[in-house]
Design a protein around this motif. Structure first.
Motif, PDB file in Angstrom:
ATOM      1  N   PRO B 188     -57.009  24.293 -14.001  1.00 34.12           N
ATOM      2  CA  PRO B 188     -56.236  23.427 -13.105  1.00 34.12           C
ATOM      3  C   PRO B 188     -55.645  24.219 -11.945  1.00 34.12           C
ATOM      4  O   PRO B 188     -55.194  25.347 -12.133  1.00 34.12           O
ATOM      5  N   VAL B 189     -55.715  23.646 -10.775  1.00 31.86           N
ATOM      6  CA  VAL B 189     -55.154  24.281  -9.583  1.00 31.86           C
ATOM      7  C   VAL B 189     -54.125  23.317  -8.992  1.00 31.86           C
ATOM      8  O   VAL B 189     -54.413  22.138  -8.824  1.00 31.86           O
ATOM      9  N   VAL B 190     -52.927  23.829  -8.733  1.00 32.80           N
ATOM     10  CA  VAL B 190     -51.938  22.988  -8.069  1.00 32.80           C
ATOM     11  C   VAL B 190     -52.143  23.128  -6.574  1.00 32.80           C
ATOM     12  O   VAL B 190     -52.087  24.227  -6.030  1.00 32.80           O
ATOM     13  N   ASN B 191     -52.389  22.032  -5.913  1.00 37.54           N
ATOM     14  CA  ASN B 191     -52.508  22.070  -4.453  1.00 37.54           C
ATOM     15  C   ASN B 191     -51.142  21.758  -3.835  1.00 37.54           C
ATOM     16  O   ASN B 191     -50.531  20.743  -4.170  1.00 37.54           O
ATOM     17  N   GLY B 204     -40.153  24.300  -6.615  1.00 36.88           N
ATOM     18  CA  GLY B 204     -40.147  23.244  -7.626  1.00 36.88           C
ATOM     19  C   GLY B 204     -41.258  23.459  -8.645  1.00 36.88           C
ATOM     20  O   GLY B 204     -41.040  23.372  -9.851  1.00 36.88           O
ATOM     21  N   VAL B 205     -42.446  23.768  -8.151  1.00 39.12           N
ATOM     22  CA  VAL B 205     -43.581  24.000  -9.034  1.00 39.12           C
ATOM     23  C   VAL B 205     -43.320  25.240  -9.891  1.00 39.12           C
ATOM     24  O   VAL B 205     -43.577  25.254 -11.101  1.00 39.12           O
ATOM     25  N   LEU B 206     -42.769  26.262  -9.283  1.00 40.09           N
ATOM     26  CA  LEU B 206     -42.472  27.518  -9.996  1.00 40.09           C
ATOM     27  C   LEU B 206     -41.428  27.257 -11.086  1.00 40.09           C
ATOM     28  O   LEU B 206     -41.578  27.712 -12.233  1.00 40.09           O
ATOM     29  N   LEU B 210     -41.789  27.727 -15.106  1.00 43.84           N
ATOM     30  CA  LEU B 210     -40.899  28.593 -15.876  1.00 43.84           C
ATOM     31  C   LEU B 210     -40.204  27.813 -16.985  1.00 43.84           C
ATOM     32  O   LEU B 210     -40.002  28.315 -18.087  1.00 43.84           O
ATOM     33  N   THR B 211     -39.805  26.581 -16.700  1.00 40.71           N
ATOM     34  CA  THR B 211     -39.036  25.784 -17.660  1.00 40.71           C
ATOM     35  C   THR B 211     -39.903  25.232 -18.772  1.00 40.71           C
ATOM     36  O   THR B 211     -39.588  25.348 -19.945  1.00 40.71           O
ATOM     37  N   PHE B 212     -40.991  24.604 -18.411  1.00 37.21           N
ATOM     38  CA  PHE B 212     -41.792  23.883 -19.400  1.00 37.21           C
ATOM     39  C   PHE B 212     -43.089  24.625 -19.759  1.00 37.21           C
ATOM     40  O   PHE B 212     -43.831  24.173 -20.627  1.00 37.21           O
ATOM     41  N   GLY B 213     -43.348  25.706 -19.074  1.00 35.56           N
ATOM     42  CA  GLY B 213     -44.565  26.462 -19.360  1.00 35.56           C
ATOM     43  C   GLY B 213     -45.818  25.697 -18.968  1.00 35.56           C
ATOM     44  O   GLY B 213     -46.918  25.992 -19.417  1.00 35.56           O
ATOM     45  N   SER B 214     -45.644  24.650 -18.164  1.00 39.19           N
ATOM     46  CA  SER B 214     -46.814  23.872 -17.746  1.00 39.19           C
ATOM     47  C   SER B 214     -46.663  23.505 -16.276  1.00 39.19           C
ATOM     48  O   SER B 214     -45.591  23.682 -15.690  1.00 39.19           O
ATOM     49  N   LEU B 215     -47.721  22.962 -15.742  1.00 41.39           N
ATOM     50  CA  LEU B 215     -47.684  22.549 -14.338  1.00 41.39           C
ATOM     51  C   LEU B 215     -47.162  21.125 -14.247  1.00 41.39           C
ATOM     52  O   LEU B 215     -47.329  20.334 -15.185  1.00 41.39           O
ATOM     53  N   PRO B 216     -46.497  20.762 -13.140  1.00 39.34           N
ATOM     54  CA  PRO B 216     -46.013  19.387 -13.016  1.00 39.34           C
ATOM     55  C   PRO B 216     -47.163  18.398 -12.931  1.00 39.34           C
ATOM     56  O   PRO B 216     -48.316  18.780 -12.744  1.00 39.34           O
TER      57      PRO B 216
END
Lengths: 219, 362
Positions: B188-191, B204-206, B210-216
């Motif tokens: 997965p790539v966050v654009n 926000g993405v970072l 860090l918080t959830f260990g996953s991407l939004p």
């Protein structure tokens, strides 16, 4: 092709092709129809036809006495969706911007919420008119493929434009592109179907009024 | 760069940011990302305790505008400080190392943080001439991406070039530039598109990672829904003027001075999904439409080839080329049809025979 490329295509080459075919068809048919002429009538007119042509142009926009009661859907539905279409096409600001860009002419628009209301009423009228055509045996019997086809061609731009503004079903960009595409289909088919009455309606009324006057039924 | 093992909160405290300010920031960030209120606290706790994550930033075919946006325009805001506080192990514009040292730092960061580091890419990937249009330390961008990406914990395509190809991909695309997602298919790539993108989207993405260990949550173009969920037009403060039919016709007419809608001056707000209208720029100071210029649609794919920045969306994207020819052909067809019809009528007339009584009695 992503949705932005789709939108740019319909705004660019797609529109170019559609307007090209539209202009070609309209000029071709107008010239052909108005130069067709008529066989010379050697019988003298019963009386002078006077202003029967001009009168008929206006009179046929008014229902004959008793007809509204007899066929309310046809008359009221017909009025509502024709006036509605005129408001949507000519008084919605983005449409005026397009007309100004193509022709240099412009005029003030109406608030978008009002146009939105008119759109909903127009679609409702078109659906009612369609159901009437299906329901009434005589109308259904007289309907050909072209009647269903031109109804769809007219309805789709209204529906997709409204859905784009309301953000329904698809992202705005895609729906806007579909809206423009549906208008292009309408432009392409307009000169070659019964929708050409947008150009010939007043001419043919004048013609019939004049002939009737010549034959002794002046109005 | 400070001690890598100290938490983010310690680094912020060192720079004069109080815990309270940090908590408020996290709550704002959580609300911007449409997360529940409890997420703000979770985010603050996770970020405060987080070891500074290793970030590898690869610049490809880019203009450094994205780096400028994030490191400078917001400085000295929290975004800037958090950005300072991550362990940026490789970023050519910002790093002190050069030459072989820099390349060693890259390899070392990959080895030490395998599967955990955040890979940020700005710029498109040239694929023409086997990628030779853009090389770093003798390696093409394409090679570098294929070397680093498989080991990354998360991949972020920063800016419209990395996300969608951007300006290098604009017609006629001489370097055969493509987006990161055209090369990386298995991860997965966050654009985070934008030219440049909004700094808070990046943090926000970072913070989410860090918080959830996953991407939004992402939309179908790989963009975080929280920031790219609505169009500029729908959140624009000038929207009421659009609805009232009040438009600026030029950049210095009465409408422009009164702050009316810029749709007719080519604003691409209706088809642009971004957070400019709500988050704004330069620490919430202003944004393009507020400064009197329509949206260019810079966070959308192929915005560069969208038919001109100053043409309204309802206007043709290109000048009509066929109209004149079509009018001539149409007229010619009409005239030809006229002659054909006249000839037919003439023929019918000359072929006409008078019917006599004798004929009828036959």
């Amino acid at each position: 092709m992503n949705e932005m490329q789709f939108l740019t295509w319909v705004r660019g080459p797609g529109l170019d092709i559609a307007i090209g075919i539209f202009l070609l068809g309209v000029l071709w048919r107008l010239i052909e129809i108005y130069t067709l002429g008529r066989k010379q009538d050697v019988a003298p007119g019963r009386q002078r036809d006077g202003a029967s042509g001009l009168h008929t142009v206006f009179r046929r926009s008014v229902p004959p006495p008793g007809m509204v009661r007899k066929s309310p859907v046809t008359y009221i539905g017909g009025y509502v969706f024709h006036i509605g279409l005129a408001i949507i096409v000519f008084l919605f600001a983005p449409h005026i911007a397009l007309i100004r860009d193509l022709t240099g002419l412009s005029w003030p628009g109406l608030p978008s919420q009002f146009v939105d209301l008119v759109t909903v009423v127009t679609m409702a009228a078109m659906v009612v008119v369609l159901f009437d055509r299906i329901n009434k045996p005589a109308k259904r019997y007289l309907s050909t493929f072209q009647d269903w086809f031109t109804w769809t061609l007219t309805f789709l731009p209204v529906l997709t434009g409204w859905m784009a503004v309301q953000h329904l079903l698809l992202p705005y960009t895609t729906m806007l592109a579909l809206h423009i595409l549906s208008v292009e289909l309408l432009l392409i088919f307009l000169p070659f179907t019964k929708l050409f009455h947008t150009f010939t309606v007043f001419g043919s009324r004048w013609y019939l009024g004049k002939i009737n006057g010549h034959r002794g039924v002046p109005v | 760069m400070s001690d890598k093992n100290s938490g983010l909160i310690a680094s912020l405290a060192h720079q004069g940011i109080s815990r309270r300010t940090f908590m408020k920031y996290c709550a704002t960030l959580a609300s911007m990302m449409a997360l529940p209120p409890s997420a703000g606290r979770a985010m603050a706790e996770a970020m405060a305790a987080a070891r500074r994550p290793s970030v590898i930033w690869l610049p490809f075919q880019e203009c450094t505008g994205c780096t400028e946006s994030i490191t400078r325009s917001h400085s000295p805001s929290l975004e800037g400080l958090i950005f300072d506080a991550i362990s940026l192990d490789y970023q050519e514009t910002l790093m002190a190392a050069a030459g072989h040292q820099a390349e060693e730092a890259l390899e070392k960061a990959i080895e030490e943080n395998k599967g955990k580091f955040v890979l940020i890419i700005d710029g498109s990937v040239a694929t023409g001439l086997d990628g030779a249009y853009s090389c770093i330390a003798g390696r093409t961008n394409l090679e570098l991406l294929k070397r680093v990406a498989p080991h990354a914990g998360a991949i972020v395509a920063m800016g419209s070039c990395a996300a969608f190809g951007g300006i290098p991909k604009a017609n006629p695309n001489p370097t055969a530039a493509v987006a990161v997602t055209d090369i990386i298919k298995d991860k997965p790539v966050v654009n985070i598109p934008g030219c440049p993108p909004i700094p808070v989207v990046m943090t926000g993405v970072l913070a989410h990672y860090l918080t959830f260990g996953s991407l939004p949550e992402l939309d179908k173009l790989g963009r975080p829904k929280a920031f790219y969920g609505e169009t500029i037009h729908d959140r624009c403060y000038r929207r009421p003027f659009y609805d009232q039919g009040k438009f600026a016709k030029t950049f210095d007419d009465e409408g422009a001075r009164k702050g009316w809608c810029l749709f007719e001056l080519g604003c691409k707000g209706p088809v642009t999904y971004n957070a400019c209208a709500t988050v704004k720029w330069n620490g919430g100071t202003s944004w393009p439409v507020e400064s009197g210029h329509g949206c260019l649609g810079c966070s959308e794919p192929d915005f560069w080839d969208g038919g001109g920045f100053y043409r309204a969306l309802s206007m043709p994207a290109d000048p009509l080329k066929m109209a004149a020819t079509a009018a001539v052909v149409g007229t010619a067809a009409g005239v030809a049809a006229t002659f054909a019809n006249r000839a037919k009528k003439g023929a019918a007339k000359s072929a006409h025979e008078t019917v006599t009584l004798a004929d009828l009695e036959k």
